[in-house]
Design an enzyme around this catalytic site. Structure first.
Site, PDB file in Angstrom:
ATOM      1  N   CYS A  40       0.863  -1.187   0.000  1.00 48.05           N
ATOM      2  CA  CYS A  40       0.000   0.000   0.000  1.00 48.05           C
ATOM      3  C   CYS A  40       0.895   1.232   0.000  1.00 48.05           C
ATOM      4  O   CYS A  40       2.119   1.132   0.146  1.00 48.05           O
ATOM      5  CB  CYS A  40      -0.865  -0.009   1.250  1.00 48.05           C
ATOM      6  SG  CYS A  40       0.170   0.034   2.742  1.00 48.05           S
ATOM      7  N   GLU A 154       0.129  -0.200  16.557  1.00 47.54           N
ATOM      8  CA  GLU A 154      -0.717   0.927  16.146  1.00 47.54           C
ATOM      9  C   GLU A 154      -1.693   1.308  17.268  1.00 47.54           C
ATOM     10  O   GLU A 154      -1.916   2.492  17.540  1.00 47.54           O
ATOM     11  CB  GLU A 154      -1.496   0.577  14.870  1.00 47.54           C
ATOM     12  CG  GLU A 154      -2.342   1.747  14.399  1.00 47.54           C
ATOM     13  CD  GLU A 154      -3.243   1.402  13.233  1.00 47.54           C
ATOM     14  OE1 GLU A 154      -2.856   0.580  12.373  1.00 47.54           O
ATOM     15  OE2 GLU A 154      -4.360   1.962  13.177  1.00 47.54           O
ATOM     16  N   SER A 295       1.935  -5.224   3.548  1.00 44.78           N
ATOM     17  CA  SER A 295       3.367  -5.059   3.839  1.00 44.78           C
ATOM     18  C   SER A 295       4.238  -6.029   3.044  1.00 44.78           C
ATOM     19  O   SER A 295       5.406  -6.219   3.377  1.00 44.78           O
ATOM     20  CB  SER A 295       3.595  -5.261   5.345  1.00 44.78           C
ATOM     21  OG  SER A 295       2.905  -6.411   5.813  1.00 44.78           O
TER      22      SER A 295
HETATM   23  O1  0CN Z   1       1.545  -5.675   8.002  1.00 49.16           O
HETATM   24  P1  0CN Z   1       1.632  -4.250   8.348  1.00 49.16           P
HETATM   25  O2  0CN Z   1       3.005  -3.683   8.572  1.00 49.16           O
HETATM   26  O3  0CN Z   1       0.812  -3.876   9.643  1.00 49.16           O
HETATM   27  P2  0CN Z   1      -0.509  -4.446  10.354  1.00 49.16           P
HETATM   28  O4  0CN Z   1      -1.399  -5.030   9.337  1.00 49.16           O
HETATM   29  O5  0CN Z   1      -0.049  -5.429  11.381  1.00 49.16           O
HETATM   30  O6  0CN Z   1      -1.109  -3.241  11.008  1.00 49.16           O
HETATM   31  O7  0CN Z   1       0.940  -3.447   7.166  1.00 49.16           O
HETATM   32  C1  0CN Z   1       1.013  -2.052   7.086  1.00 49.16           C
HETATM   33  C2  0CN Z   1       0.000  -1.424   7.903  1.00 49.16           C
HETATM   34  C3  0CN Z   1       0.064  -0.366   8.632  1.00 49.16           C
HETATM   35  C4  0CN Z   1       0.036   0.679   9.422  1.00 49.16           C
HETATM   36 FE1  SF4 Z   2      -3.335   1.293   5.437  1.00 49.55          FE
HETATM   37 FE2  SF4 Z   2      -1.342   0.720   7.113  1.00 49.55          FE
HETATM   38 FE3  SF4 Z   2      -0.959   0.798   4.483  1.00 49.55          FE
HETATM   39 FE4  SF4 Z   2      -1.367   3.036   5.814  1.00 49.55          FE
HETATM   40  S1  SF4 Z   2       0.380   1.639   6.053  1.00 49.55           S
HETATM   41  S2  SF4 Z   2      -2.296   2.509   3.855  1.00 49.55           S
HETATM   42  S3  SF4 Z   2      -2.846   2.378   7.346  1.00 49.55           S
HETATM   43  S4  SF4 Z   2      -2.236  -0.655   5.576  1.00 49.55           S
END
Ligand code: 0CN
Ligand code: SF4
Length: 348
Positions: A40, A154, A295
């Protein structure tokens, strides 16, 4: 090295030594690839922030907590010279420290300043938005019911903006038991990476008890979390097996496994790496659905597809339910002359 690297929470699943085998199944074998999936805008920004900080300031750059919840991303950045720590008191005085995409409480910002650290904040702007909402409702004397998972970074960061006003609601069942001070001054906010459906159930059950409960000014569950859930629902309805690439501590990735199971997948598993796929998962499976958390770099999905191709799953169809083109500018310290990877420009 004076700092202790964060002990990664995920033990590596034992790898399969034998290649996958192409066994016959009823019908044809195919892969449905969910889209959107993977990175993202907030994750891209956070990872590029660490890379740019390393370029600009040299190694080591310290990072408080995992920059994003993906073991592969963390290992790659460690190879480039990042040092991941649990808390800012592990960072040498005066050094650069990056705050992770999941955000930090004001107490962490203060602790970094007290230590003379040069902090670079990679908190996703969509998490910062929830922090601002928490501060605003606390200032107006609301009790904030924060739907989210206790212990998730978070949630700790958001709750830390208004510790006296926030009550965490972990799941729908807790909605039936939590206590409030004044039912006429209540608002709910949420973690950005929850299941949309489960969150709505929690809120419905809260509202049944507290009819004056106010909604957040805008959706707190972010666009990326929502889009990945919508796409995997469509894929899951047609899949015998769903494989989600993502780490065990990644909330949004783990939610994708749950959502797939709730929407028709006969089985669903989460993996970090392609070599965790077990031969027996594929027994009798003609359609494999694939997605990845916010992520997760796409290279890991490509590896999974190569692995599945060996087992005869070579026919790949993308199932797209939304287009995404959001991008965030880098933290101000790194902005000058900065460009995101892939030569894309930087949005305001
Ligand atoms: O996997 P992520 O690092 O985090 P969570 O899904 O555990 O919150 O993905 C990015 C999300 C953010 C902020
Ligand atoms: Fe959504 Fe977390 Fe990605 Fe931001 S970092 S866009 S809150 S999943």
């Amino acid at each position: 090295m004076s700092a202790t690297a964060v002990s990664l929470p995920i033990p590596r699943v034992p790898v399969r030594r034998e290649p996958l085998v192409d066994r016959p199944v009823d019908g044809s074998k195919k892969v449905l690839l969910a889209a959107p999936r993977g990175y993202c805008a907030g994750v891209d920004r956070a990872v590029v922030t660490v890379e740019k900080a390393l370029e600009r300031y040299g190694s080591p750059v310290y990072v408080r907590k995992q920059i994003v919840h993906n073991i592969h991303v963390v290992r790659e950045l460690e190879d480039q010279g990042a040092i991941f720590v649990d808390e800012v008191d592990e960072v040498p005085e005066g050094a650069h420290v990056v705050f992770s995409a999941h955000g930090v409480s004001p107490a962490v910002v203060d602790a970094a300043a007290d230590r003379g650290l040069q902090a670079i904040d990679a908190t996703c702007p969509l998490v910062t938005k929830v922090h601002r909402e928490a501060k605003r409702f606390a200032r107006d004397d609301y009790q904030i019911l924060l739907v989210g998972h206790s212990g998730h970074e978070e949630v700790e960061g958001t709750a830390g903006e208004a510790p006296g006003n926030v009550t965490i609601v972990n799941n729908p069942d807790e909605a039936d038991t939590i206590e409030v001070d004044d039912p006429s001054k209540l608002v709910w906010l949420s973690q950005t990476t929850l299941s949309v459906d489960e969150t709505m159930e929690t809120v419905d059950r809260l509202r049944a008890r507290f009819p004056d409960l106010q909604n957040p000014p805008s959706d707190d569950i972010c666009y990326a979390t929502q889009n990945r859930q919508v796409a995997i629902k469509k894929v899951a309805a047609e899949a015998d097996l769903v494989i989600v690439v993502g780490s065990a501590n990644s909330s949004n990735s783990v939610r994708l496994v749950e959502v797939a199971l709730q929407h028709g997948a006969k089985a669903a598993y989460r993996i970090d790496y392609a070599d965790e796929v077990r031969q027996e998962w594929l027994d009798g499976v003609s359609t494999v659905g694939i997605t990845s958390g916010a992520s997760v770099p796409d290279v890991l999905v490509q590896e999974l597809m190569r692995e599945l191709a060996q087992a005869g799953y070579r026919d790949v169809e993308e199932v797209r339910t939304a287009e995404e083109d959001l991008m965030f500018s880098l933290p101000k310290e790194l902005r000058t002359g900065a460009h995101h990877r892939g030569g894309r420009g930087v949005a305001a």
